[in-house]
Each structure stands twice: as structure tokens, then as C-alpha cells.
Design an enzyme around this catalytic site. Structure first.
Site, mmCIF file in Angstrom:
data_model
loop_
_atom_site.group_PDB
_atom_site.id
_atom_site.type_symbol
_atom_site.label_atom_id
_atom_site.label_comp_id
_atom_site.label_asym_id
_atom_site.label_seq_id
_atom_site.Cartn_x
_atom_site.Cartn_y
_atom_site.Cartn_z
ATOM 1 N N ARG A 166 28.936 5.032 31.251
ATOM 2 C CA ARG A 166 27.581 5.440 31.093
ATOM 3 C C ARG A 166 26.723 4.157 31.469
ATOM 4 N NH1 ARG A 166 30.627 9.228 30.955
ATOM 5 N NH2 ARG A 166 30.687 10.601 29.233
ATOM 6 N N SER A 239 25.570 14.761 24.988
ATOM 7 C CA SER A 239 25.768 13.916 24.070
ATOM 8 C C SER A 239 24.801 13.177 23.740
ATOM 9 C CB SER A 239 27.122 12.995 24.695
ATOM 10 O OG SER A 239 28.067 13.978 25.019
ATOM 11 N N GLU A 335 22.307 7.742 24.073
ATOM 12 C CA GLU A 335 22.447 8.015 25.613
ATOM 13 C C GLU A 335 21.258 8.296 26.174
ATOM 14 O OE1 GLU A 335 26.391 9.619 27.118
ATOM 15 O OE2 GLU A 335 25.160 10.866 28.208
HETATM 16 P P1 FAD Z 1 16.576 12.930 34.086
HETATM 17 O O1 FAD Z 1 16.854 13.236 32.669
HETATM 18 O O2 FAD Z 1 15.322 13.479 34.698
HETATM 19 O O3 FAD Z 1 16.333 11.272 34.163
HETATM 20 C C1 FAD Z 1 17.392 10.453 33.468
HETATM 21 C C2 FAD Z 1 16.829 8.845 33.958
HETATM 22 O O4 FAD Z 1 17.134 8.690 35.423
HETATM 23 C C3 FAD Z 1 15.462 8.642 33.533
HETATM 24 O O5 FAD Z 1 15.536 7.248 33.134
HETATM 25 C C4 FAD Z 1 14.816 8.796 34.915
HETATM 26 O O6 FAD Z 1 13.621 8.023 34.633
HETATM 27 C C5 FAD Z 1 16.035 8.447 35.807
HETATM 28 N N1 FAD Z 1 15.924 8.948 37.020
HETATM 29 C C6 FAD Z 1 15.999 10.221 37.505
HETATM 30 N N2 FAD Z 1 16.097 10.539 38.622
HETATM 31 C C7 FAD Z 1 15.896 9.300 39.529
HETATM 32 C C8 FAD Z 1 15.805 8.821 40.628
HETATM 33 N N3 FAD Z 1 16.014 9.596 41.523
HETATM 34 N N4 FAD Z 1 15.780 7.247 40.986
HETATM 35 C C9 FAD Z 1 15.621 6.558 39.905
HETATM 36 N N5 FAD Z 1 15.559 6.941 38.681
HETATM 37 C C10 FAD Z 1 15.750 8.384 38.373
HETATM 38 N N6 FAD Z 1 26.021 13.342 31.212
HETATM 39 C C11 FAD Z 1 27.241 13.031 31.737
HETATM 40 O O7 FAD Z 1 27.442 11.689 32.107
HETATM 41 N N7 FAD Z 1 28.349 13.895 31.702
HETATM 42 C C12 FAD Z 1 28.273 14.948 30.976
HETATM 43 O O8 FAD Z 1 29.436 15.607 31.016
HETATM 44 C C13 FAD Z 1 27.004 15.491 30.593
HETATM 45 N N8 FAD Z 1 26.922 16.628 30.184
HETATM 46 C C14 FAD Z 1 25.730 16.975 29.914
HETATM 47 C C15 FAD Z 1 25.904 18.540 29.445
HETATM 48 C C16 FAD Z 1 24.356 18.829 28.865
HETATM 49 C C17 FAD Z 1 24.330 20.491 28.126
HETATM 50 C C18 FAD Z 1 23.169 18.303 29.081
HETATM 51 C C19 FAD Z 1 21.894 18.604 28.680
HETATM 52 C C20 FAD Z 1 23.311 16.830 29.702
HETATM 53 C C21 FAD Z 1 24.622 16.264 29.794
HETATM 54 N N9 FAD Z 1 24.578 15.024 30.549
HETATM 55 C C22 FAD Z 1 25.985 14.693 31.029
HETATM 56 C C23 FAD Z 1 23.451 14.201 30.528
HETATM 57 C C24 FAD Z 1 22.739 14.640 31.980
HETATM 58 O O9 FAD Z 1 22.949 15.596 32.342
HETATM 59 C C25 FAD Z 1 23.052 13.548 33.066
HETATM 60 O O10 FAD Z 1 22.831 12.149 32.527
HETATM 61 C C26 FAD Z 1 22.203 13.577 34.136
HETATM 62 O O11 FAD Z 1 22.681 12.990 35.374
HETATM 63 C C27 FAD Z 1 20.713 13.497 34.094
HETATM 64 O O12 FAD Z 1 20.293 13.933 35.385
HETATM 65 P P2 FAD Z 1 18.691 14.194 35.374
HETATM 66 O O13 FAD Z 1 18.320 14.728 36.651
HETATM 67 O O14 FAD Z 1 18.420 15.257 34.454
HETATM 68 O O15 FAD Z 1 18.130 13.047 34.916
HETATM 69 P P1 NAP Z 2 36.330 16.011 23.909
HETATM 70 O O1 NAP Z 2 37.295 16.338 24.807
HETATM 71 O O2 NAP Z 2 36.161 16.616 22.612
HETATM 72 O O3 NAP Z 2 36.776 14.326 23.567
HETATM 73 C C1 NAP Z 2 36.112 13.556 22.557
HETATM 74 C C2 NAP Z 2 35.803 12.153 23.087
HETATM 75 O O4 NAP Z 2 37.126 11.430 23.146
HETATM 76 C C3 NAP Z 2 35.152 12.253 24.575
HETATM 77 O O5 NAP Z 2 33.933 11.805 24.308
HETATM 78 C C4 NAP Z 2 36.141 11.375 25.624
HETATM 79 O O6 NAP Z 2 35.459 10.162 26.004
HETATM 80 C C5 NAP Z 2 37.265 10.998 24.658
HETATM 81 N N1 NAP Z 2 38.717 11.371 25.053
HETATM 82 C C6 NAP Z 2 38.963 12.627 25.182
HETATM 83 N N2 NAP Z 2 40.267 12.607 25.688
HETATM 84 C C7 NAP Z 2 40.342 11.437 26.194
HETATM 85 C C8 NAP Z 2 41.402 10.760 27.145
HETATM 86 N N3 NAP Z 2 42.517 11.435 27.756
HETATM 87 N N4 NAP Z 2 41.148 9.368 27.452
HETATM 88 C C9 NAP Z 2 40.189 8.873 27.055
HETATM 89 N N5 NAP Z 2 39.179 9.192 26.215
HETATM 90 C C10 NAP Z 2 39.241 10.778 25.909
HETATM 91 O O7 NAP Z 2 34.794 15.676 24.477
HETATM 92 P P2 NAP Z 2 33.632 16.619 24.734
HETATM 93 O O8 NAP Z 2 32.622 16.514 24.010
HETATM 94 O O9 NAP Z 2 34.240 18.087 24.762
HETATM 95 O O10 NAP Z 2 33.268 16.213 26.325
HETATM 96 C C11 NAP Z 2 34.366 16.610 27.490
HETATM 97 C C12 NAP Z 2 34.137 15.499 28.401
HETATM 98 O O11 NAP Z 2 32.673 15.965 28.963
HETATM 99 C C13 NAP Z 2 34.089 14.158 28.106
HETATM 100 O O12 NAP Z 2 34.360 13.521 29.141
HETATM 101 C C14 NAP Z 2 32.438 13.964 27.674
HETATM 102 O O13 NAP Z 2 32.065 12.684 27.994
HETATM 103 C C15 NAP Z 2 31.760 14.974 29.032
HETATM 104 N N6 NAP Z 2 30.614 15.349 28.342
HETATM 105 C C16 NAP Z 2 29.460 14.481 28.431
HETATM 106 C C17 NAP Z 2 28.330 14.783 28.008
HETATM 107 C C18 NAP Z 2 27.089 13.842 28.147
HETATM 108 O O14 NAP Z 2 25.976 14.212 27.681
HETATM 109 N N7 NAP Z 2 27.387 12.631 28.387
HETATM 110 C C19 NAP Z 2 27.986 16.245 27.320
HETATM 111 C C20 NAP Z 2 29.060 16.896 27.423
HETATM 112 C C21 NAP Z 2 30.367 16.623 27.930
HETATM 113 P P3 NAP Z 2 34.703 10.249 27.332
HETATM 114 O O15 NAP Z 2 33.106 10.606 26.976
HETATM 115 O O16 NAP Z 2 34.584 8.667 27.398
HETATM 116 O O17 NAP Z 2 35.219 11.030 28.215
#
Ligand code: FAD
Ligand code: NAP
Length: 339
Positions: A166, A239, A335
Site C-alpha cells: 500500500r 479499508s 490508509e
Molecule cells: P483518489 O481517492 O481520488 O486519490 C487518492 C490519492 O491519489 C490522493 O492522494 C490523490 O491526490 C492521488 N491521486 C489521484 N489520482 C492521481 C493522479 N492521476 N496522479 C497523482 N496523484 C493522484 N484499495 C486497494 O488497494 N485494494 C482494495 O481492494 C480496495 N478496495 C476498496 C473498496 C472500497 C469499497 C473503497 C471505497 C475503496 C477501496 N480501496 C481499495 C481504496 C481505493 O479504491 C484505491 O486506493 C483507489 O486506487 C483510489 O483511487 P481514486 O481514483 O479514487 O483515488
Molecule cells: P480477508 O480475506 O478477510 O483477510 C483479512 C486480512 O488478512 C486481509 O486484509 C489480508 O491482507 C490478510 N490475508 C488474508 N489471507 C491472506 C493470505 N493468504 N496471505 C496473506 N495475507 C492474507 O480480507 P478482506 O477485508 O475481505 O479483503 C479481501 C482482499 O481485498 C484483501 O486483499 C484486502 O486487502 C482487499 N481489500 C482492500 C481494501 C482497501 O480499501 N484497501 C478494501 C477491501 C478489500 P491484505 O490486505 O494484505 O491482502
């Protein structure tokens, strides 16, 4: 084309928390030239520039005294296809999940585990988006970004981006780089990543013996829809905290106190703890502080029940952080990007 500037614009539709704040100036950049115009105009008006995509990783705690530039450039193209590996390029304003679905429709694998992540292509490298055992860096080829310090356009290869869990160079140098377009390495015969959570089991339940990338995407979308609140219904930014990486000794001590601790040893000797488990264990799941709350089904997701301010959500997050520090000796890191 020239940039259309708007004054005093509500950002409620542009952040998935649904927080009501206004931007002093707002514009949408549809191409590189409009990005440059946005940079020039912000300097002319003496205002900072805030580049956003889909607003799905933002926590806005007050009115934004800046020019908010929303990336709206579109375009996906194939750069090279040798019958096995396929290099594609997408503009920063493309919707991430539309890119995933486009790739699957071409029969290409690589992005399927990253299905249904909200936001744009340009923001995806910022925190090296990840889900279900795959991170952006695993399919990353290169990107093109504009350096706001000198106006130069630079190309970044994998080694230049310092991708980590991340995290990336771009996240560590906030405001410096505007990501313009991103290139990915996909494949006609991609190896699938099924060993995460219930993915393999769900495929087996469906009777799918030889899954395609599209099968994996379908199953992951179904799991995500069951587990995560839809921001269109309940404001959230996914998250709220990163999963903390802690020293093995701390993880061992916690395991001796909690046999159900969710922990994953890392290659570097550290241990990744599930932040959601810690928050749930501490009793926060379903907690409400005014209109801000901890989601009742998923403790890692903070939600806006309607009308919460960014400061209220932030205050709740700080209470959770302090409690987790005190109970477990673990430091949680937020995050979403705080403004
Ligand atoms: P924004 O929220 O608009 O911006 C995020 C940051 O990036 C800000 O600092 C902004 O200034 C910067 N930015 C945006 N665009 C640019 C650009 N073109 N150049 C330079 N800087 C820029 N994230 C995960 O990693 N894994 C997931 O599974 C995941 N699941 C999610 C589920 C839900 C329901 C939600 C709401 C979010 C989730 N996220 C997840 C977080 C998010 O979706 C990601 O981080 C996504 O990449 C953000 O994109 P955005 O366009 O909305 O960015
Ligand atoms: P989950 O499957 O309930 O697991 C809980 C956490 O344990 C996860 O965050 C994951 O870390 C870790 N994990 C689970 N299985 C793993 C494995 N086999 N090896 C290493 N780490 C493991 O998680 P969840 O909340 O339902 O999300 C599922 C996936 O979607 C995850 O990868 C999560 O990161 C991603 N997600 C991200 C966001 C976001 O906003 N960043 C939102 C929703 C879902 P990791 O996060 O490192 O994978």
C-alpha cells in the site's frame, strides 16, 4: 480544448465517504494539456493544486482551499501483443474496474484479482492497490508522470516506483507527481492466483474445474459484494487502516494471549496482522459516534451513516488507533489520504 474552471464546488459527489466540503476551484482535466493548464492556473491564483481521481481513498476534513483537479482523461490501447504477453496502456482518468472488465473481455489475464476496486487508473499506483494476493506491481510495466516541480514528463519503470505494501514513491512525495497514464503487462495465458481466502473454494462450489480469469473475477466480485458496503449506499473509503507489519516477537506474544490471532508471516521476518481482527477483538465493530461508525460486518471499514464530517470520521479513527495501541501495543496507520 481549455480547462473549465468552476468556483465553490461541492465535493460530496467526488468522495466515496460522501463528506460535504467545497473546493475553492474545481476543474476536470481530459488530457495532458489540461493538466498543465490546471497547474498554471493554480499558480496564477496562488492556490495549491489537489489532483483527485474517483475520491475513493480520501478523507476530506474541511473545505479545500485549492484548485481540485479531477483526472478525466480516457483511453485504453494495446501497445504490443506477441501472442502470449500483451502490453497495454490506460489513461489516468479511466475507471479502474472498467479497465479490468475491458481486459477480461479481450481474454487477457492479470487484473482479475483486482476486480471491483473503486477509483481510477492514475491513482492505482499511488498505494500499489492490492487484493486477493495480487498487487498492482505484479502486472505493472511502466507509467508516465508529470513532475510539478519542473513541468517535465518522466517515465517510471518498475524499479523506479518503490512499490511496497500500500505504498509507492508517489505516495511518499505527495503532490509532486501527476500520473498521466499507466502501462500493464497482461497475458493470454496468465497464471491464476487462487490461494487467497475463499476464492478456490468458491470456484469448486460453482463446479469450475479449469477457471479462466473471468471466472476468478466473477467469484471475487461476488465475495466483495457480500463483504463490503457499497459507497453509493453507505459512504466509506474501503479499508481505513493498513494491516500492520510487526516484529515476530510481538506477534508471538499476542498469539500467546489470543489463540485466534490472524497473522501472516512475511518473507522479511515481520508478521502482518489483520487490522480488522484487532479492531473487532477490541469491540469496535458496529460502534457509532454520531453519524460516523465502524461497519457492523467489517471492522476495518469506517462508514458515514449520513451527514458525518471528515473530522468526525477522523476523530473516531484516532480513538480506535489509541485503543489498539493501548490494548495490543500495535500502531495502526491510516490508509486513505487526509486533506
Ligand atoms: P483518489 O481517492 O481520488 O486519490 C487518492 C490519492 O491519489 C490522493 O492522494 C490523490 O491526490 C492521488 N491521486 C489521484 N489520482 C492521481 C493522479 N492521476 N496522479 C497523482 N496523484 C493522484 N484499495 C486497494 O488497494 N485494494 C482494495 O481492494 C480496495 N478496495 C476498496 C473498496 C472500497 C469499497 C473503497 C471505497 C475503496 C477501496 N480501496 C481499495 C481504496 C481505493 O479504491 C484505491 O486506493 C483507489 O486506487 C483510489 O483511487 P481514486 O481514483 O479514487 O483515488
Ligand atoms: P480477508 O480475506 O478477510 O483477510 C483479512 C486480512 O488478512 C486481509 O486484509 C489480508 O491482507 C490478510 N490475508 C488474508 N489471507 C491472506 C493470505 N493468504 N496471505 C496473506 N495475507 C492474507 O480480507 P478482506 O477485508 O475481505 O479483503 C479481501 C482482499 O481485498 C484483501 O486483499 C484486502 O486487502 C482487499 N481489500 C482492500 C481494501 C482497501 O480499501 N484497501 C478494501 C477491501 C478489500 P491484505 O490486505 O494484505 O491482502
Amino acid at each position: 480544448m481549455s480547462l473549465v474552471l468552476q468556483n465553490e464546488v461541492s465535493l460530496k459527489p467526488f468522495n466515496t465517504f460522501g463528506v460535504e466540503v467545497r473546493a475553492r476551484l474545481f476543474a476536470e482535466a481530459r488530457n495532458d494539456d489540461e493538466v498543465r493548464q490546471g497547474i498554471a492556473l493554480s499558480a496564477e491564483r496562488g492556490l495549491p493544486l489537489l489532483v483527485i481521481g474517483g475520491g475513493s481513498n480520501l478523507l476530506l476534513t474541511g473545505d479545500i482551499e485549492a484548485l481540485v483537479l479531477r483526472m478525466a482523461s480516457r483511453g485504453i490501447r494495446v501497445l504490443a501483443d506477441d501472442g502470449e504477453r500483451v502490453r497495454i496502456e490506460a489513461e489516468a482518468g479511466e475507471v479502474w474496474d472498467e479497465l479490468v472488465r475491458w481486459s477480461l473481455a479481450q481474454g487477457l489475464g492479470g487484473l482479475e484479482n483486482l476486480s471491483l476496486i473503486p477509483g481510477t487508473v492514475g491513482a492505482a499506483p499511488m498505494q500499489n492497490i492490492g487484493a486477493y494476493g495480487v498487487e498492482l506491481k505484479d502486472v505493472f510495466d511502466s507509467l508516465v508522470a508529470l513532475d510539478r516541480q519542473n513541468g517535465e514528463v518522466r517515465e517510471f519503470g518498475l524499479a523506479d516506483c518503490a512499490f511496497a505494501y500500500r505504498d509507492s514513491l508517489f505516495k511518499r512525495e505527495p503532490g509532486r507527481w501527476v500520473i498521466l497514464r499507466v502501462r500493464f503487462n497482461l497475458s493470454h495465458n496468465a497464471a491464476l492466483h487462487l490461494d487467497y481466502g475463499p476464492v478456490r473454494q468458491r470456484l469448486a462450489e460453482e463446479g469450475v474445474a479449469e477457471p479462466t480469469p473471468a471466472d476468478v473475477a466473477r467469484v471475487i466480485c461476488a465475495i466483495r459484494r457480500e463483504k463490503l458496503p457499497d459507497p453509493a449506499v453507505l459512504g466509506n473509503a474501503g479499508s481505513f487502516f493498513k494491516n500492520p507489519l510487526v516484529p515476530a516477537a510481538l506477534a508471538e506474544r499476542l498469539r500467546s494471549e489470543h489463540s485466534d490471532l490472524v497473522a501472516y508471516p512475511q518473507a522479511d521476518g515481520q508478521v502482518k496482522l489483520a487490522a480488522g481482527w484487532l479492531i473487532d477483538k477490541a469491540g469496535w465493530k458496529g460502534f457509532r459516534l454520531g453519524a460516523a461508525g465502524v461497519h457492523a460486518q467489517q471492522a476495518l471499514v469506517l462508514v458515514n451513516y449520513g451527514g458525518a464530517t471528515g473530522s468526525e470520521i477522523h476523530a473516531l479513527a484516532e480513538r480506535i488507533r489509541a485503543d489498539i495501541r493501548q490494548r495490543f501495543g500495535v500502531e495502526l496507520e491510516m490508509e486513505p489520504n487526509l486533506y
